[in-house]
Design a protein around this motif. Structure first.
Motif, PDB file in Angstrom:
ATOM      1  N   ALA A 215       0.828  -1.201   0.000  1.00 38.26           N
ATOM      2  CA  ALA A 215       0.000   0.000   0.000  1.00 38.26           C
ATOM      3  C   ALA A 215       0.865   1.254   0.000  1.00 38.26           C
ATOM      4  CB  ALA A 215      -0.943   0.006   1.197  1.00 38.26           C
ATOM      5  N   THR A 216       1.962   1.243   0.766  1.00 32.86           N
ATOM      6  CA  THR A 216       2.866   2.387   0.811  1.00 32.86           C
ATOM      7  C   THR A 216       3.487   2.652  -0.558  1.00 32.86           C
ATOM      8  OG1 THR A 216       3.393   2.026   3.143  1.00 32.86           O
ATOM      9  CG2 THR A 216       4.965   3.315   1.856  1.00 32.86           C
ATOM     10  N   ARG A 217       3.945   1.593  -1.207  1.00 41.51           N
ATOM     11  CA  ARG A 217       4.558   1.770  -2.529  1.00 41.51           C
ATOM     12  C   ARG A 217       3.523   2.150  -3.582  1.00 41.51           C
ATOM     13  NH1 ARG A 217       7.113  -3.164  -4.237  1.00 41.51           N
ATOM     14  NH2 ARG A 217       5.939  -4.339  -2.672  1.00 41.51           N
ATOM     15  N   MET A 218       2.295   1.697  -3.405  1.00 43.90           N
ATOM     16  CA  MET A 218       1.236   2.044  -4.359  1.00 43.90           C
ATOM     17  C   MET A 218       0.887   3.530  -4.304  1.00 43.90           C
ATOM     18  SD  MET A 218      -1.303  -1.274  -4.064  1.00 43.90           S
ATOM     19  CE  MET A 218      -2.666  -0.472  -4.951  1.00 43.90           C
ATOM     20  N   VAL A 219       0.752   4.091  -3.088  1.00 45.00           N
ATOM     21  CA  VAL A 219       0.381   5.509  -2.997  1.00 45.00           C
ATOM     22  C   VAL A 219       1.479   6.401  -3.575  1.00 45.00           C
ATOM     23  CG1 VAL A 219      -1.173   5.148  -1.037  1.00 45.00           C
ATOM     24  CG2 VAL A 219       1.228   5.767  -0.620  1.00 45.00           C
ATOM     25  N   GLN A 220       2.719   5.934  -3.537  1.00 42.11           N
ATOM     26  CA  GLN A 220       3.812   6.706  -4.135  1.00 42.11           C
ATOM     27  C   GLN A 220       3.741   6.712  -5.656  1.00 42.11           C
ATOM     28  OE1 GLN A 220       7.354   4.965  -2.444  1.00 42.11           O
ATOM     29  NE2 GLN A 220       6.858   5.666  -0.368  1.00 42.11           N
ATOM     30  N   LEU A 221       2.960   5.790  -6.221  1.00 39.96           N
ATOM     31  CA  LEU A 221       2.720   5.771  -7.666  1.00 39.96           C
ATOM     32  C   LEU A 221       1.448   6.523  -8.036  1.00 39.96           C
ATOM     33  CD1 LEU A 221       3.620   2.134  -8.818  1.00 39.96           C
ATOM     34  CD2 LEU A 221       4.725   4.265  -9.538  1.00 39.96           C
ATOM     35  N   GLY A 222       0.760   7.070  -7.035  1.00 44.87           N
ATOM     36  CA  GLY A 222      -0.461   7.815  -7.308  1.00 44.87           C
ATOM     37  C   GLY A 222      -1.733   7.080  -6.932  1.00 44.87           C
ATOM     38  N   ALA A 223      -1.624   5.897  -6.322  1.00 50.92           N
ATOM     39  CA  ALA A 223      -2.824   5.165  -5.900  1.00 50.92           C
ATOM     40  C   ALA A 223      -3.581   5.956  -4.842  1.00 50.92           C
ATOM     41  CB  ALA A 223      -2.438   3.785  -5.350  1.00 50.92           C
ATOM     42  N   GLN A 224      -4.889   5.743  -4.763  1.00 52.16           N
ATOM     43  CA  GLN A 224      -5.739   6.472  -3.835  1.00 52.16           C
ATOM     44  C   GLN A 224      -6.149   5.603  -2.654  1.00 52.16           C
ATOM     45  OE1 GLN A 224      -9.102   7.685  -6.141  1.00 52.16           O
ATOM     46  NE2 GLN A 224      -7.924   9.058  -7.459  1.00 52.16           N
TER      47      GLN A 224
ATOM     48  N   VAL B 238       7.006  16.639  -4.348  1.00 50.98           N
ATOM     49  CA  VAL B 238       5.770  16.592  -5.136  1.00 50.98           C
ATOM     50  C   VAL B 238       4.584  16.954  -4.245  1.00 50.98           C
ATOM     51  CG1 VAL B 238       4.278  15.187  -6.576  1.00 50.98           C
ATOM     52  CG2 VAL B 238       6.747  14.784  -6.585  1.00 50.98           C
ATOM     53  N   PRO B 239       3.945  18.101  -4.486  1.00 59.06           N
ATOM     54  CA  PRO B 239       2.808  18.499  -3.636  1.00 59.06           C
ATOM     55  C   PRO B 239       1.599  17.609  -3.902  1.00 59.06           C
ATOM     56  CG  PRO B 239       3.035  20.011  -5.479  1.00 59.06           C
ATOM     57  CD  PRO B 239       4.212  19.084  -5.559  1.00 59.06           C
ATOM     58  N   GLY B 240       0.945  17.197  -2.820  1.00 61.24           N
ATOM     59  CA  GLY B 240      -0.281  16.425  -2.980  1.00 61.24           C
ATOM     60  C   GLY B 240      -0.077  14.963  -3.272  1.00 61.24           C
ATOM     61  N   LEU B 241       1.156  14.475  -3.257  1.00 63.36           N
ATOM     62  CA  LEU B 241       1.407  13.055  -3.476  1.00 63.36           C
ATOM     63  C   LEU B 241       1.807  12.417  -2.154  1.00 63.36           C
ATOM     64  CD1 LEU B 241       1.708  10.701  -5.539  1.00 63.36           C
ATOM     65  CD2 LEU B 241       4.142  11.299  -5.652  1.00 63.36           C
ATOM     66  N   ALA B 242       1.091  11.383  -1.760  1.00 66.35           N
ATOM     67  CA  ALA B 242       1.369  10.737  -0.482  1.00 66.35           C
ATOM     68  C   ALA B 242       2.637   9.898  -0.561  1.00 66.35           C
ATOM     69  CB  ALA B 242       0.194   9.860  -0.075  1.00 66.35           C
ATOM     70  N   LYS B 243       3.385   9.909   0.502  1.00 68.32           N
ATOM     71  CA  LYS B 243       4.555   9.035   0.606  1.00 68.32           C
ATOM     72  C   LYS B 243       4.294   7.854   1.537  1.00 68.32           C
ATOM     73  CE  LYS B 243       5.814  12.895   0.367  1.00 68.32           C
ATOM     74  NZ  LYS B 243       5.135  14.087  -0.223  1.00 68.32           N
ATOM     75  N   THR B 244       3.244   7.967   2.346  1.00 70.69           N
ATOM     76  CA  THR B 244       2.846   6.896   3.256  1.00 70.69           C
ATOM     77  C   THR B 244       1.329   6.751   3.191  1.00 70.69           C
ATOM     78  OG1 THR B 244       2.484   8.337   5.176  1.00 70.69           O
ATOM     79  CG2 THR B 244       4.741   7.509   4.816  1.00 70.69           C
ATOM     80  N   VAL B 245       0.835   5.627   3.710  1.00 73.68           N
ATOM     81  CA  VAL B 245      -0.613   5.432   3.746  1.00 73.68           C
ATOM     82  C   VAL B 245      -1.265   6.466   4.648  1.00 73.68           C
ATOM     83  CG1 VAL B 245      -2.451   3.834   4.393  1.00 73.68           C
ATOM     84  CG2 VAL B 245      -0.406   2.965   3.246  1.00 73.68           C
TER      85      VAL B 245
END
Length: 323
Positions: free
Chosen positions: A145-154, A254-261
């Protein structure tokens, strides 16, 4: 003395009982419909959602669920009005090759992290096969999940809320900043990150009244084709660059991009009220007109300071020169 055998139905009809045919057919039809209705609601193939280790959590008592090809088919009927969807059952990681094309993770924080239609490059970056769907291992969810949000997952609180509103977008209801945008990220081997951010509204809205245009652009015409033919992260980076994306030296910039869940959960927080507002038909029909009225303030006012700063998911400045 033996009783006479009853005549078959065909013989009865043939012997002149045509007047009974229509009532009989009507009764048979009603019986058939009754059986179908009962099967749809209670049969093992069409059953209400139940607690099962392979079923995603559904919060409404309205949907019907059934398993098919390792997918959990969910039919959101009124009042959910979310349509019919297929999600990976909780024992599967994805249904990319036989469903609605979701890659999912269920982090320990709750909710669901989803990546819709990930590319082969994305799957390789996540160390997942790009040739077939895989089974889910729950102990890998937090890391994935952590790696997914770094790719833009919601991150979403549950499937119900996501399906309810994504379905409305699919049928053409204008959401603008009320629904999280689509963020695409690529990590070139030279370092940094290339990022693109698009609205998820239906493309036809870009031709409507300026007041109801999305603040973010739609993907360029070649976007899906380009992404389909990217073989590496460097390919994906080059294509995002070519199509107008933005480069950042570090993903932390990167503004608005999560690095963690946890950050992804925080990014979703403002959308709770916005999505709730869109449940109001009156609000949904007037919000873009109100924004236009808000900008048409007194001519003596400094229009620069009166410009509305719409909050949105992702990168507010990306492609601003095209607006």
């Amino acid at each position: 003395m033996s009783l006479p055998k009853p005549l078959p139905m065909a013989k009865i009809l043939h012997n002149g009982h045509h007047a009974r045919a229509k009532p009989l057919r009507g009764l048979m039809l009603l019986a058939l419909l009754g059986r179908l209705s009962g099967a749809y609601e209670y049969d093992q193939d069409f059953r209400p959602c139940v607690d099962d280790k392979c079923f995603a959590e559904i919060h409404s008592d309205v949907p019907l669920c059934w398993m098919q090809d390792d997918n959990q088919n969910v039919h959101y009927m009124s009042p959910m009005d979310g349509g019919l969807h297929r999600i990976p059952n909780a024992c599967r990681r994805s249904n990319i090759f036989g469903g609605d094309r979701y890659l999912v993770a269920y982090p320990s924080t709750g909710g669901v992290v989803m990546l819709k239609t990930p590319s082969a490059v994305d799957l390789q970056h996540l160390e997942l096969p790009n040739t077939h769907d895989t089974a889910r291992s729950a102990d890998e969810d937090d890391d994935l999940a952590t790696r997914m949000v770094q790719l833009g997952a919601q991150w979403w609180p549950n499937w119900d809320l996501y399906f309810r509103h994504s379905n409305r977008i699919d049928i053409g209801i204008f959401y603008d900043y009320h629904f999280p945008s689509k963020v695409d990220v690529a990590f070139p081997t030279t370092g940094g990150a290339w990022v693109a951010n698009f609205t998820q509204d239906a493309p036809r809205h870009q031709y409507e009244d300026k007041a109801c245009q999305s603040w973010l652009p739609h993907p360029p015409d070649l976007w899906r084709v380009k992404m389909r033919y990217a073989l590496t992260m460097d390919d994906k980076s080059e294509m995002i660059k070519e199509l107008g994306g933005t480069f950042y030296i570090s993903v932390d910039e990167v503004p608005g991009l999560a690095k963690t869940v946890g950050e992804a959960v925080g990014l979703f927080e403002p959308f709770k009220q916005r999505l709730n507002d869109m449940e109001d038909n009156a609000y949904r029909g007037r919000f873009c007109r109100h924004e236009k009225e808000d900008t048409d303030t007194d001519t003596d006012t400094d229009t620069g300071s009166e410009e509305i700063q719409k909050p949105r998911w992702g990168l507010w400045s990306l492609f601003h020169e095209l607006r």
